[in-house]
Design a protein around this motif. Structure first.
Motif, mmCIF file in Angstrom:
data_model
loop_
_atom_site.group_PDB
_atom_site.id
_atom_site.type_symbol
_atom_site.label_atom_id
_atom_site.label_comp_id
_atom_site.label_asym_id
_atom_site.label_seq_id
_atom_site.Cartn_x
_atom_site.Cartn_y
_atom_site.Cartn_z
ATOM 1 N N ILE A 161 0.871 -1.315 0.279
ATOM 2 C CA ILE A 161 0.097 -0.203 0.003
ATOM 3 C C ILE A 161 0.789 1.244 -0.302
ATOM 4 O O ILE A 161 1.497 1.321 1.016
ATOM 5 N N GLY A 211 -5.729 -5.879 -7.031
ATOM 6 C CA GLY A 211 -6.095 -5.192 -5.425
ATOM 7 C C GLY A 211 -4.322 -5.850 -4.447
ATOM 8 O O GLY A 211 -4.774 -5.810 -2.919
ATOM 9 N N GLU A 214 -1.791 -1.150 -4.195
ATOM 10 C CA GLU A 214 -2.506 0.072 -4.083
ATOM 11 C C GLU A 214 -2.437 1.530 -4.250
ATOM 12 O O GLU A 214 -0.593 1.819 -2.754
#
Length: 336
Positions: A161, A211, A214
């Motif tokens: 992330i 996913g 990110e």
């Protein structure tokens, strides 16, 4: 001063790489260490003071070793090896060469290029949360991304992330066209660029669709718990204290967080305290959190960037000193 001469073998096949275009590297060594360098018949002769010749020899030997390991000798290598030679630490340059984090899609190795960067990379390995603080060009974000991708490929984390606050750098951009992703993408472009270079556009796109990677503005982190993730917060100097607290309290089990920022380049409204400043003060006594302060010596962009950073640092110090003197003078006058 007694003039000394030293002569030692030097393989001709590495001469062009180590000496540089038009012998620019050798001229810099000569000028910095006050020696004369002569290359003839696979031998290098050094003429100068005994200590200067010893230092020059050690510098050249380290550069030759880098070249023999397949590295292109850059101006940054020359400057950094010379700076280390002033404290007899030039051998550290070849130690850095062995610390490869990963390779780019083009096969180029990514590794720390300064002792400060090595400390930063080692800290990321050892600590759960690391603050990387320093000027532009010190590799704070790029090295953090490289470590994140390495951890992801080794299945140490399930996802990556990457986030940064969406704040304009001293200019008002107005309303941007497109959907929400199009509006925030310009702020996140530096993160995309590093991902493309290290992973490749196709691999990145596939993992993004699943996913597993990110890239999002910091505001998207609120209300989430980030387990088994490698999280990188970039441009942290532009967070508010509330945003920084929100981000740090998102981190879950099996996760690692890297927070990078340059305290000299804040784009927050005047009078707003930086969340990075706040966090460094509040969390300084927690052992599990590492803080790595990089300096102008760790800049690995064009050498001119290092000079610019140094010039601004000196200017800021003088400005701060003037303000303190002015405050003291004002205080004395008020007492009178």
């Amino acid at each position: 001063m007694n003039i000394a001469e030293q002569e030692f073998p030097f393989p001709a096949e590495h001469a062009s790489n180590v000496f540089g275009q038009f012998d620019a590297n050798m001229k810099k060594i000569e000028k910095t260490l006050h020696v004369t360098i002569i290359f003839r018949d696979d031998k290098l002769k050094l003429i100068g003071g005994e200590k200067d010749c010893d230092r020059a020899k050690h510098v050249i030997e380290q550069l030759l070793l880098l070249s023999q390991r397949g590295n292109d000798i850059t101006e940054q290598n020359i400057n950094y090896t010379l700076s280390l030679s002033m404290t007899n630490e030039e051998s550290a340059v070849t130690q850095l060469d062995s610390d490869v984090i990963c390779h780019t899609i083009m096969g180029k190795p990514i590794k720390p290029k300064t002792m400060g960067q090595k400390k930063y990379v080692d800290m990321i390995t050892d600590k759960m949360i690391v603050f990387g603080v320093g000027p532009a060009g010190t590799g704070k974000t790029y090295l953090a991304m490289a470590k994140a991708i390495t951890a992801f490929k080794a299945n140490e984390v399930n996802r990556i992330i990457l986030t940064r606050p969406a704040i304009e750098a001293g200019e008002k951009l107005g309303f941007l066209p497109g959907d929400l992703q199009s509006k925030v993408d310009p702020y996140l472009r530096p993160l995309y660029d590093a991902l493309y270079e290290i992973m490749g556009a196709d691999t990145f796109a596939k993992n993004m669709e699943k996913g597993l990677i990110e890239v999002a503005p910091l505001a998207y982190m609120r209300g989430r718990t980030l387990d088994n993730a490698f999280v990188v917060l970039d441009e942290a100097q532009n967070t508010t204290p509330a945003q920084m607290k929100m981000f740090l309290t998102r981190i879950g089990f099996g996760s690692k967080a890297i927070i990078t920022g340059d305290l000299t380049q804040k784009d927050l409204p005047s009078g707003t305290r930086s969340g990075l400043d706040d966090a460094l003060h509040v969390l300084k006594n927690i052992d599990e959190i590492g803080v790595c302060n990089l300096t102008s010596k760790d800049v690995v962009r064009h050498p001119l960037v290092q000079k610019i950073v140094t010039a601004y640092d000196e200017y800021d110090k003088k400005k701060e000193a003037r303000q303190k003197r002015k405050q003291r003078t004002t205080g004395k006058q008020e007492k009178k």
